[in-house]
Motif scaffolding. Structure first.
Motif, PDB file in Angstrom:
ATOM      1  N   THR A   1     -26.929  -5.072 -22.239  1.00  0.00           N
ATOM      2  CA  THR A   1     -26.962  -4.910 -20.773  1.00  0.00           C
ATOM      3  C   THR A   1     -25.537  -4.694 -20.285  1.00  0.00           C
ATOM      4  O   THR A   1     -25.336  -4.276 -19.160  1.00  0.00           O
ATOM      5  CB  THR A   1     -27.651  -6.019 -19.914  1.00  0.00           C
ATOM      6  N   ILE A   2     -24.567  -4.964 -21.168  1.00  0.00           N
ATOM      7  CA  ILE A   2     -23.204  -4.491 -20.908  1.00  0.00           C
ATOM      8  C   ILE A   2     -23.049  -3.203 -21.713  1.00  0.00           C
ATOM      9  O   ILE A   2     -23.193  -3.211 -22.932  1.00  0.00           O
ATOM     10  CB  ILE A   2     -22.144  -5.526 -21.380  1.00  0.00           C
ATOM     11  N   PRO A   3     -22.797  -2.077 -21.044  1.00  0.00           N
ATOM     12  CA  PRO A   3     -22.679  -0.837 -21.811  1.00  0.00           C
ATOM     13  C   PRO A   3     -21.499  -0.881 -22.784  1.00  0.00           C
ATOM     14  O   PRO A   3     -20.492  -1.554 -22.521  1.00  0.00           O
ATOM     15  CB  PRO A   3     -22.477   0.234 -20.736  1.00  0.00           C
ATOM     16  N   GLN A   4     -21.698  -0.179 -23.886  1.00  0.00           N
ATOM     17  CA  GLN A   4     -20.653  -0.203 -24.915  1.00  0.00           C
ATOM     18  C   GLN A   4     -19.314   0.274 -24.368  1.00  0.00           C
ATOM     19  O   GLN A   4     -18.265  -0.244 -24.754  1.00  0.00           O
ATOM     20  CB  GLN A   4     -21.089   0.659 -26.098  1.00  0.00           C
ATOM     21  N   SER A   5     -19.337   1.231 -23.450  1.00  0.00           N
ATOM     22  CA  SER A   5     -18.061   1.745 -22.933  1.00  0.00           C
ATOM     23  C   SER A   5     -17.319   0.672 -22.118  1.00  0.00           C
ATOM     24  O   SER A   5     -16.092   0.658 -22.090  1.00  0.00           O
ATOM     25  CB  SER A   5     -18.272   3.009 -22.106  1.00  0.00           C
TER      26      SER A   5
END
Lengths: 253, 198
Positions: free
Chosen positions: B170-174
């Motif tokens: 839910t935290i984007p990899q970027s």
């Protein structure tokens, strides 16, 4: 005074109907869909979600607008996703939304797509060991450790490798519990909360034994973090440990 | 107060992850939200914000704010923010959103100094990384769920902090990469500085 909780179990006859909690050795227990099940939020508001055939339709139903995503390994190629079915084609890839600020809602919808697919493909079960599980403040003492609110990837790895920790309650103490319905509770911890809802029961892994699908919504105090997580759980013998079969969302590759 | 240049960079970066929405909407948990992911905990809190009419920019009354708030609160949660626009008549101007963001950043600055007493002496990259973490996690979760990260920060071991900073999906990899790279850049700058010191 009105009845405090509505009856929240809808029986879905797949092959034939039995009572909601009936489980005779000669009959099979049908898939049970609870009212806590939510369809992906990007579907039209009036979407029907009463029975298995509704859920099967939800998998192919077009969303209200395309969602633009990229695979972070090939960011130059824009992919448009407009249904659960389309999402499943790309679910093995490392997807991010464009704009990035839609990512959290997109991940939530994909988790709800997974839940819909699991329930829609559920089968009646011939055995169940789940009926004695009580949804109360003590439940985190019985549920697996993966269901605790662990946000740090490295802490998660340490906790998973620690054989002395097996339950959610051992990872983080629950400071307060709020019962919102028969199978809907909010467990508060220091600085956050986990909203737990039972979505469905049925044989979801084709072993004949009843499993349960639970959704958890994480929230934190004073921060923007939130997450929707899905857990497929089972019990293989009376009063045995509750075993984790699968969980979503998956860590990117 | 944090320096203007840092505040500007923070706003740009955090907006890319949290969005910038002028009208009220519901977040995935059903909380009324506005601006750069700013939660509005109650109607009373909403009525303290300087909402104006979308078309005329005329100042909204408490009753009008109540109407928008109630309408949004009654919608299904977890939709994309733009889907809620049709239920609202009021907005915050960009200036008001910026002021709200600045207030939050100043509050987080105070909390970061409590968590890390030498915060103001850290390199800019480390400050940026910590602001991103606290904006997302809140003080309590940053303090309690990231013990090895906090230890590394206090020991100024930016390389180890980079390793420990990763948040689950839910935290984007970027976003994870952004924080990791800020800390790795600080580690590289630190090691170059040590090499240059006679």
């Amino acid at each position: 005074m009105k009845q405090k909780f509505k009856v929240s179990c809808i029986i879905i006859p797949l092959f034939f109907i039995t009572g909601c909690y009936e489980n005779q050795s000669t009959s099979k227990t049908p898939v049970k869909l609870f009212s806590y099940y939510q369809a992906p939020a990007n579907l039209p508001d009036n979407i029907k979600k009463e029975n298995i055939s509704d859920l099967k339709k939800i998998l192919t139903e077009k969303w209200e607008g395309n969602i633009n995503v990229i695979d972070i390994n090939t960011p130059e190629k824009l992919i448009q996703i407009s249904s659960c079915e389309e999402y499943f084609k790309y679910s093995h890839q490392n997807l991010e939304t464009r704009p990035l600020s839609y990512y959290k809602i997109f991940v939530r919808d994909t988790v709800l797509c997974e839940a819909t697919r699991i329930i829609a493909n559920g089968k009646p079960s011939s055995k169940t060991y789940l009926d004695s599980i009580v949804f109360d403040k003590h439940l985190p003492e019985k549920l697996p450790k993966q269901m605790a609110q662990i946000i740090s990837t490295m802490e998660s790895k340490r906790i998973l490798a620690n054989n002395n920790i097996s339950t959610w309650a051992q990872v983080e103490p629950v400071t307060r519990t709020e019962k919102k319905g028969p199978y809907h509770l909010i467990y508060y911890n220091e600085g956050g909360s986990e909203r737990l809802q039972l979505l469905a029961k049925g044989d979801f892994n084709q072993d004949g034994i009843e499993d349960m699908l639970i959704q958890i919504n994480d929230a934190v105090e004073g921060g923007t973090y939130s997450a929707t997580r899905l857990f497929l759980l089972t019990r293989l013998k009376p009063n045995g440990k509750i075993k984790l079969l699968n969980e979503w969302p998956k860590e990117p590759n | 107060m944090i320096p203007g240049a840092l505040a500007k960079r923070l706003k740009k970066q955090i907006t890319s992850y949290e969005g910038n929405v002028s009208h009220m909407y519901l977040d995935s948990e059903g909380y009324v939200t506005v601006g750069i992911g700013s939660l509005i905990p109650s109607l009373k809190a909403a009525q303290k914000l300087p909402f104006v009419h979308n078309k005329t920019l005329k100042k909204a009354t408490s009753k009008e704010i109540q109407q928008d708030y109630t309408k949004i609160k009654s919608q299904p949660k977890g939709k994309y923010s733009f889907k809620y626009k049709k239920y609202t008549k009021l907005i915050l101007t960009q200036k008001s959103i910026d002021n709200l963001f600045a207030t939050q950043i100043n509050q987080f600055h105070k909390e970061l100094k409590l968590l890390y007493p030498k915060f103001d002496l850290y390199p800019t990259e480390v400050k940026m990384a910590l602001f991103d973490m606290i904006y997302n996690l809140g003080m309590s979760k940053l303090k309690n769920l990231f013990p090895k990260f906090n230890l590394a920060i206090k020991q100024k071991n930016w390389k180890e902090a980079a390793k420990q900073s990763h948040r689950k999906p839910t935290i984007p990899q970027s976003r994870n990469n952004y924080v990791k790279n800020l800390l790795l850049n600080a580690a590289t700058s630190n090691s170059n500085l040590l090499k240059q010191t006679p």
